[in-house]
Design a protein around this motif. Structure first.
Motif, PDB file in Angstrom:
ATOM      1  N   HIS A 150     -13.987  23.320  46.406  1.00  0.00           N
ATOM      2  CA  HIS A 150     -13.028  22.656  47.305  1.00  0.00           C
ATOM      3  C   HIS A 150     -13.204  21.145  47.184  1.00  0.00           C
ATOM      4  O   HIS A 150     -14.278  20.615  47.451  1.00  0.00           O
ATOM      5  CB  HIS A 150     -13.259  23.110  48.747  1.00  0.00           C
ATOM      6  N   HIS A 151     -12.138  20.467  46.791  1.00  0.00           N
ATOM      7  CA  HIS A 151     -12.134  19.003  46.702  1.00  0.00           C
ATOM      8  C   HIS A 151     -11.219  18.463  47.796  1.00  0.00           C
ATOM      9  O   HIS A 151     -10.041  18.801  47.845  1.00  0.00           O
ATOM     10  CB  HIS A 151     -11.624  18.558  45.328  1.00  0.00           C
ATOM     11  N   ILE A 152     -11.776  17.631  48.663  1.00  0.00           N
ATOM     12  CA  ILE A 152     -11.009  17.067  49.773  1.00  0.00           C
ATOM     13  C   ILE A 152     -10.855  15.570  49.545  1.00  0.00           C
ATOM     14  O   ILE A 152     -11.841  14.848  49.366  1.00  0.00           O
ATOM     15  CB  ILE A 152     -11.708  17.304  51.146  1.00  0.00           C
ATOM     16  N   ALA A 153      -9.619  15.097  49.527  1.00  0.00           N
ATOM     17  CA  ALA A 153      -9.344  13.676  49.324  1.00  0.00           C
ATOM     18  C   ALA A 153      -8.826  13.068  50.619  1.00  0.00           C
ATOM     19  O   ALA A 153      -7.850  13.552  51.194  1.00  0.00           O
ATOM     20  CB  ALA A 153      -8.313  13.482  48.217  1.00  0.00           C
TER      21      ALA A 153
ATOM     22  N   VAL B   5     -14.551  17.155  57.967  1.00  0.00           N
ATOM     23  CA  VAL B   5     -15.475  18.302  57.928  1.00  0.00           C
ATOM     24  C   VAL B   5     -14.723  19.585  58.263  1.00  0.00           C
ATOM     25  O   VAL B   5     -14.922  20.625  57.620  1.00  0.00           O
ATOM     26  CB  VAL B   5     -16.655  18.078  58.887  1.00  0.00           C
ATOM     27  N   ASP B   6     -13.854  19.531  59.271  1.00  0.00           N
ATOM     28  CA  ASP B   6     -13.063  20.707  59.644  1.00  0.00           C
ATOM     29  C   ASP B   6     -12.194  21.160  58.473  1.00  0.00           C
ATOM     30  O   ASP B   6     -12.070  22.367  58.203  1.00  0.00           O
ATOM     31  CB  ASP B   6     -12.172  20.399  60.847  1.00  0.00           C
ATOM     32  N   VAL B   7     -11.569  20.199  57.787  1.00  0.00           N
ATOM     33  CA  VAL B   7     -10.726  20.533  56.630  1.00  0.00           C
ATOM     34  C   VAL B   7     -11.573  21.165  55.534  1.00  0.00           C
ATOM     35  O   VAL B   7     -11.168  22.164  54.919  1.00  0.00           O
ATOM     36  CB  VAL B   7     -10.009  19.267  56.106  1.00  0.00           C
ATOM     37  N   ALA B   8     -12.753  20.619  55.307  1.00  0.00           N
ATOM     38  CA  ALA B   8     -13.633  21.172  54.268  1.00  0.00           C
ATOM     39  C   ALA B   8     -14.025  22.607  54.581  1.00  0.00           C
ATOM     40  O   ALA B   8     -14.021  23.481  53.707  1.00  0.00           O
ATOM     41  CB  ALA B   8     -14.878  20.295  54.120  1.00  0.00           C
ATOM     42  N   GLU B   9     -14.349  22.864  55.829  1.00  0.00           N
ATOM     43  CA  GLU B   9     -14.809  24.199  56.222  1.00  0.00           C
ATOM     44  C   GLU B   9     -13.680  25.222  56.245  1.00  0.00           C
ATOM     45  O   GLU B   9     -13.932  26.422  56.094  1.00  0.00           O
ATOM     46  CB  GLU B   9     -15.484  24.127  57.584  1.00  0.00           C
ATOM     47  N   ALA B  10     -12.443  24.757  56.411  1.00  0.00           N
ATOM     48  CA  ALA B  10     -11.305  25.677  56.493  1.00  0.00           C
ATOM     49  C   ALA B  10     -10.883  26.202  55.131  1.00  0.00           C
ATOM     50  O   ALA B  10     -10.174  27.205  55.035  1.00  0.00           O
ATOM     51  CB  ALA B  10     -10.120  24.985  57.169  1.00  0.00           C
ATOM     52  N   GLY B  11     -11.315  25.546  54.061  1.00  0.00           N
ATOM     53  CA  GLY B  11     -10.927  25.980  52.724  1.00  0.00           C
ATOM     54  C   GLY B  11      -9.693  25.260  52.229  1.00  0.00           C
ATOM     55  O   GLY B  11      -8.969  24.615  52.995  1.00  0.00           O
ATOM     56  N   PRO B  12      -9.421  25.348  50.924  1.00  0.00           N
ATOM     57  CA  PRO B  12      -8.316  24.604  50.308  1.00  0.00           C
ATOM     58  C   PRO B  12      -6.959  24.985  50.890  1.00  0.00           C
ATOM     59  O   PRO B  12      -6.632  26.168  51.009  1.00  0.00           O
ATOM     60  CB  PRO B  12      -8.405  25.000  48.828  1.00  0.00           C
ATOM     61  N   VAL B  13      -6.158  23.982  51.237  1.00  0.00           N
ATOM     62  CA  VAL B  13      -4.821  24.232  51.805  1.00  0.00           C
ATOM     63  C   VAL B  13      -3.750  23.390  51.126  1.00  0.00           C
ATOM     64  O   VAL B  13      -2.578  23.469  51.505  1.00  0.00           O
ATOM     65  CB  VAL B  13      -4.794  23.956  53.325  1.00  0.00           C
TER      66      VAL B  13
END
Length: 216
Positions: free
Chosen positions: A55-58, A133-141
């Motif tokens: 999972h990559h979060i930008a 952090v919430d976005v990271a834990e929720a998985g790729p969207v």
């Protein structure tokens, strides 16, 4: 580690499940901004793919779709690079941070502070960090729901309130900037549009918190 050359990234990402990319460059040049964000993003994605990152979060900015100019040109280029990569991703757009007013003041000297006419919905960096952090834990969207502050604001008003709070006698003067970039700042696009999540910490709450460092 170096997000431009890739040095040290493979070791740093070993065993990592998710990468939250908050790398940044301070520039008003669209060319430099695009060059930095495209290079850094592709380097991170390549290293992440090789390391098995899932999972990559930008981190990006709300309302910049039609602001392909100046610094924002790089953020849009970053979003495109992330979407074109092979690592599952989320693009997390937030409002400008409350801290932006503080950073602006710290770069200027003299009794008068010139503030670009900017309509925004600023959010505390602390709350934005929690959102990431919430976005990271929720998985790729893909594109995550935007996250903004609780109140519509003008950047000049934020600067004036900060000066008053910090006991400074400096004066803030608002001015409109020319071109696409200036029109975008003044348009209200940076306040975002529903659907959006809203933080709870107002700018005045932040001013009275330990997160604010007084600027003379």
């Amino acid at each position: 580690m170096d997000v431009i050359t890739g040095a040290g990234l493979r070791t740093a990402l070993a065993g990592v499940d998710a990468v939250i990319d908050t790398t940044n460059l301070t520039t008003m040049s669209a060319r430099r901004s695009r060059e930095f964000f495209e290079t850094a993003t592709r380097t991170l994605l390549k290293a992440g793919e090789e390391a098995g990152v899932g999972h990559h979060i930008a981190l990006s900015i709300v309302g910049i779709d039609d602001l392909d100019a100046s610094y924002y040109a790089g953020k849009l280029a970053q979003e495109r690079a992330v979407a074109a990569g092979r690592v599952p991703y989320s693009i997390a757009r937030t409002g400008q941070f409350h801290e932006f007013a503080e950073q602006l003041l710290s770069t200027m000297r003299g009794p008068v502070v010139l503030v670009p006419r900017t309509l925004l919905r600023s959010v505390s960096a602390r709350e934005a960090g929690g959102h990431l952090v919430d976005v990271a834990e929720a998985g790729p969207v893909g594109r995550a729901v935007d996250f903004v502050g609780p109140e519509d604001e003008r950047l000049a008003d934020l600067v004036r309130r900060m000066l008053a709070h910090d006991g400074s006698r400096r004066r803030a003067v608002e001015l409109g900037l020319p071109g696409l970039y200036g029109r975008g700042l003044a348009s209200g696009a940076l306040r975002g549009t529903p659907p959006r999540l809203e933080g709870e910490t107002t700018f005045d709450d932040w001013l009275n918190s330990e997160d604010h460092r007084p600027v003379g």
